[in-house]
Structure formats: C-alpha cells, structure tokens
Design an enzyme around this catalytic site. Sequence first.
Site, PDB file in Angstrom:
ATOM      1  N   GLY A  69       0.834  -1.204   0.000  1.00  0.00           N
ATOM      2  CA  GLY A  69       0.000   0.000   0.000  1.00  0.00           C
ATOM      3  C   GLY A  69       0.864   1.247   0.000  1.00  0.00           C
TER       4      GLY A  69
ATOM      5  N   VAL B 202      17.028   8.496  -0.247  1.00  0.00           N
ATOM      6  CA  VAL B 202      17.874   7.365  -0.652  1.00  0.00           C
ATOM      7  C   VAL B 202      18.703   7.779  -1.874  1.00  0.00           C
ATOM      8  CG1 VAL B 202      17.809   5.047  -1.688  1.00  0.00           C
ATOM      9  CG2 VAL B 202      16.366   5.569   0.304  1.00  0.00           C
TER      10      VAL B 202
ATOM     11  N   ARG C 187       1.191  -5.162  -6.188  1.00  0.00           N
ATOM     12  CA  ARG C 187       1.292  -6.381  -5.395  1.00  0.00           C
ATOM     13  C   ARG C 187       1.582  -7.520  -6.361  1.00  0.00           C
ATOM     14  NH1 ARG C 187      -2.385  -3.667  -1.585  1.00  0.00           N
ATOM     15  NH2 ARG C 187      -1.238  -3.639   0.377  1.00  0.00           N
TER      16      ARG C 187
ATOM     17  N   ILE D   6       0.654   3.874   6.279  1.00  0.00           N
ATOM     18  CA  ILE D   6      -0.040   4.792   7.196  1.00  0.00           C
ATOM     19  C   ILE D   6      -0.492   4.077   8.467  1.00  0.00           C
ATOM     20  CG2 ILE D   6      -0.901   6.238   5.300  1.00  0.00           C
ATOM     21  CD1 ILE D   6      -3.733   4.999   5.950  1.00  0.00           C
ATOM     22  N   ASP D   7      -0.528   2.752   8.442  1.00  0.00           N
ATOM     23  CA  ASP D   7      -1.191   1.993   9.511  1.00  0.00           C
ATOM     24  C   ASP D   7      -0.419   1.914  10.830  1.00  0.00           C
ATOM     25  OD1 ASP D   7      -3.409   1.373   7.884  1.00  0.00           O
ATOM     26  OD2 ASP D   7      -2.299  -0.267   6.943  1.00  0.00           O
TER      27      ASP D   7
ATOM     28  N   GLU E   2     -15.427  10.881  22.142  1.00  0.00           N
ATOM     29  CA  GLU E   2     -16.078  10.359  23.353  1.00  0.00           C
ATOM     30  C   GLU E   2     -15.738   8.885  23.572  1.00  0.00           C
ATOM     31  OE1 GLU E   2     -17.510  12.820  21.584  1.00  0.00           O
ATOM     32  OE2 GLU E   2     -17.429  14.163  23.312  1.00  0.00           O
TER      33      GLU E   2
HETATM   34  P1  ADP Z   1       2.722  -4.572   2.534  1.00  0.00           P
HETATM   35  O1  ADP Z   1       4.150  -4.505   2.153  1.00  0.00           O
HETATM   36  O2  ADP Z   1       2.089  -3.213   2.574  1.00  0.00           O
HETATM   37  O3  ADP Z   1       2.493  -5.397   3.775  1.00  0.00           O
HETATM   38  P2  ADP Z   1       1.772  -6.833   0.924  1.00  0.00           P
HETATM   39  O4  ADP Z   1       1.550  -7.714   2.083  1.00  0.00           O
HETATM   40  O5  ADP Z   1       0.762  -6.832  -0.176  1.00  0.00           O
HETATM   41  O6  ADP Z   1       1.926  -5.289   1.346  1.00  0.00           O
HETATM   42  O7  ADP Z   1       3.191  -7.225   0.305  1.00  0.00           O
HETATM   43  C1  ADP Z   1       3.700  -6.522  -0.801  1.00  0.00           C
HETATM   44  C2  ADP Z   1       4.403  -7.473  -1.725  1.00  0.00           C
HETATM   45  O8  ADP Z   1       5.513  -8.082  -1.073  1.00  0.00           O
HETATM   46  C3  ADP Z   1       3.570  -8.643  -2.201  1.00  0.00           C
HETATM   47  O9  ADP Z   1       2.711  -8.307  -3.268  1.00  0.00           O
HETATM   48  C4  ADP Z   1       4.644  -9.612  -2.654  1.00  0.00           C
HETATM   49  O10 ADP Z   1       5.133  -9.228  -3.922  1.00  0.00           O
HETATM   50  C5  ADP Z   1       5.752  -9.373  -1.615  1.00  0.00           C
HETATM   51  N1  ADP Z   1       5.672 -10.408  -0.569  1.00  0.00           N
HETATM   52  C6  ADP Z   1       4.769 -10.500   0.438  1.00  0.00           C
HETATM   53  N2  ADP Z   1       4.982 -11.591   1.198  1.00  0.00           N
HETATM   54  C7  ADP Z   1       6.057 -12.219   0.669  1.00  0.00           C
HETATM   55  C8  ADP Z   1       6.796 -13.419   0.990  1.00  0.00           C
HETATM   56  N3  ADP Z   1       6.445 -14.198   2.021  1.00  0.00           N
HETATM   57  N4  ADP Z   1       7.856 -13.731   0.211  1.00  0.00           N
HETATM   58  C9  ADP Z   1       8.210 -12.969  -0.839  1.00  0.00           C
HETATM   59  N5  ADP Z   1       7.560 -11.843  -1.192  1.00  0.00           N
HETATM   60  C10 ADP Z   1       6.499 -11.455  -0.465  1.00  0.00           C
END
Ligand code: ADP
Length: 319
Positions: free
Chosen positions: A11, A23, A72, A126-127, A187
């Site tokens: 996200g 960077v 993703r 943001i979370d 509240e």
């Molecule tokens: P965030 O990084 O915000 O938590 P996601 O969980 O969607 O978002 O992860 C982003 C991307 O990271 C995924 O679409 C995937 O490409 C990669 N990713 C997530 N989990 C794994 C994993 N266990 N091994 C390799 N790549 C991963």
Amino acid sequence: VKRIGVLTSGGDAPGMNAAIRAVTRVALNSGIEVFGIYDGYKGMVEGYIEPLTKASVGEIIDRGGTILGSARLPEFKDPDVREKAVQQLKKRGIEAIVVIGGDGSYRGALALTEMGINCIGLPGTIDNDITCTDFTIGFDTALTTIVEAVDKLRDTSSSHHRCSIVEVMGNRCGDLAIWSGIACGAEIVITSSTGFEEGEVLERLRDLDLIKKKRHAIVVISEKITDVHQFAKKVSLNTGFSGRATVLGHVQRGGSPTPTDRVLASRMGEKAVDLLMQGIGGQCVSIKDNQIIAVPIEEALNTPRESRKKLQNLFERLV
Ligand code: ADP
C-alpha cells in the site's frame, strides 16, 4: 556497493517520495548510482528499471503517493519468480536494494537478501502496524487527515445532536484510532485492543445523552471491527442520538506528507544507504525513542505488538 535500486511496494503512503528522494540523493552524494524500480517487485521481475538522478527526485518531497508506483505480486513468494528478478538486477549491475513498504514487502526483501541481493526495508505505511518501530512513514500524515475530518464532523454533529461514528484505517493496529481519538477529544474509541461490546457502547452513548447531556458524541473505530453503517442504525434506534457513519477510506492514504513524515523519511533513507554501504542487508530501519536504528527483518516480523494500554488509559482519563 556501486549501484543500488529503490522501490515502493504494498500500500502507498505519504512520505514515500521523501524516502525515495533521500535514498537517491544520499547515495549519489556518496558516489553510488541509483536505479528506480517501478511498480514494486513486479517491475523488478519485468525489468521496469531506470536510473534516477538528483533532478529526477526533485520537487517530489511534498507529493503524496509514490513516483515509482506500487503493486502487489503474490507470485514473488515463488523462488523461480524471484530468480528472474535477481537476473534483471545482475544484468544491470545492481547489487543492493532499498524496499519501502509494509511487512509483506519486508518478507520479499528478506527472501531477496537470502539470494545474495542485500536489501534494507523502510517502513512505508499509514497503519503504523510494523511492530519494531515507534512510527512508520505516512502515519503522521494520515493522522493529520483524520483529525481534520473529525474536527469538521464534530461541528455538524453538535448542531444536530448526532453521534458520528468514524471508521479509520489501521489494518488491525489501533494507533490511528487511539491517536486521533485523543487528538480530537472523541467520546469513545474502539480498536482491536479495546474490543467491541455493542451493548456496552450503546449504554455508554445513552449515558452521554441522558446523564452527561452531551450535544454530540464522536466514536472513532478501527476498520475491520464491525459494519459501521449497521451500527449507526442501532445508535439511532437505541439512544437519543441520531447515528451517522463516516468511512474515511482512502482519503487517509493521500495528501502532501507532513513535515514530521518528510523528516522521518529523510532520516530513514539516509540510514538505509549507510547500511548498504557497510555491506549490510536483511535489516529494516526503525525509529525507537527518537533514535534511528537497524533491526534484523526476521526480528521485526516476529516482534509482538507493544501494548497501547498507556494511551488507552490516558484516553479514558480525558473523557
Ligand atoms: P505490505 O508490504 O504493505 O504489507 P503486501 O503484504 O501486499 O503489502 O506485500 C507486498 C508485496 O511483497 C507482495 O505483493 C509480494 O510481492 C511481496 N511479498 C509479500 N509476502 C512475501 C513473501 N512471504 N515472500 C516474498 N515476497 C512477499
């Protein structure tokens, strides 16, 4: 290292651009070439990779979203898919990567590091749901957006004897809810840590109306807890307030980053480059007690969430 890459993944969050800029500029000023990898790991696999210059990251520090795009790619869990990515990097002489994203992105960064490409993670979400850091890049901006929105809702709620139920993001982390609840003088705040007993909340609202004679009530509630529209109907039926639900949704993810987020992103970006220059990978950058530190990704992913009891107690003492 002579060449590094930078990408944003998962996200998006305000402040990601400030991190990309930091960077890029810190690396270039240290004699390291920088490549932008577009659309996260998807662009890495497909070879959507272009050099970044000091000018190409100019005039982005104040912009929300990410100039590199995000995507993703669930297939990145597959070692064969990652191998393609590694080949794309090797072809261009890119030895190390800064990954800006959430904990899913961190898992990808760790997997790549294990394949010989040093990766450093920066917490971009943001979370505030990355447990090893006090703050993530984007949290402060989203909080600011929520506070502005709730302040406005309070004005109109007060005029109409309403109860505004405001659903905020957080992905099961209650920080956006509790921080905004304190900042707005809500509240009631409901998060995954406070739990949600519908009958008890309705009782508290009746008390606010009948005993405390409140003209309005603001209830801030984290996403993924209940259907706030249904709950608003129950408030109208069971209390003296007219219940209205507002789901803030993706407005929380946008907007120009606050100065706090821009500075945090710059400090973290600098640290990421310094780590890569020392030949370190498989770590992520955190802020703890206002110190920028490196934490092994493995540890970051397994750190239990710190209790938010103190903030919750403070909230209760303020109502
Ligand atoms: P965030 O990084 O915000 O938590 P996601 O969980 O969607 O978002 O992860 C982003 C991307 O990271 C995924 O679409 C995937 O490409 C990669 N990713 C997530 N989990 C794994 C994993 N266990 N091994 C390799 N790549 C991963």
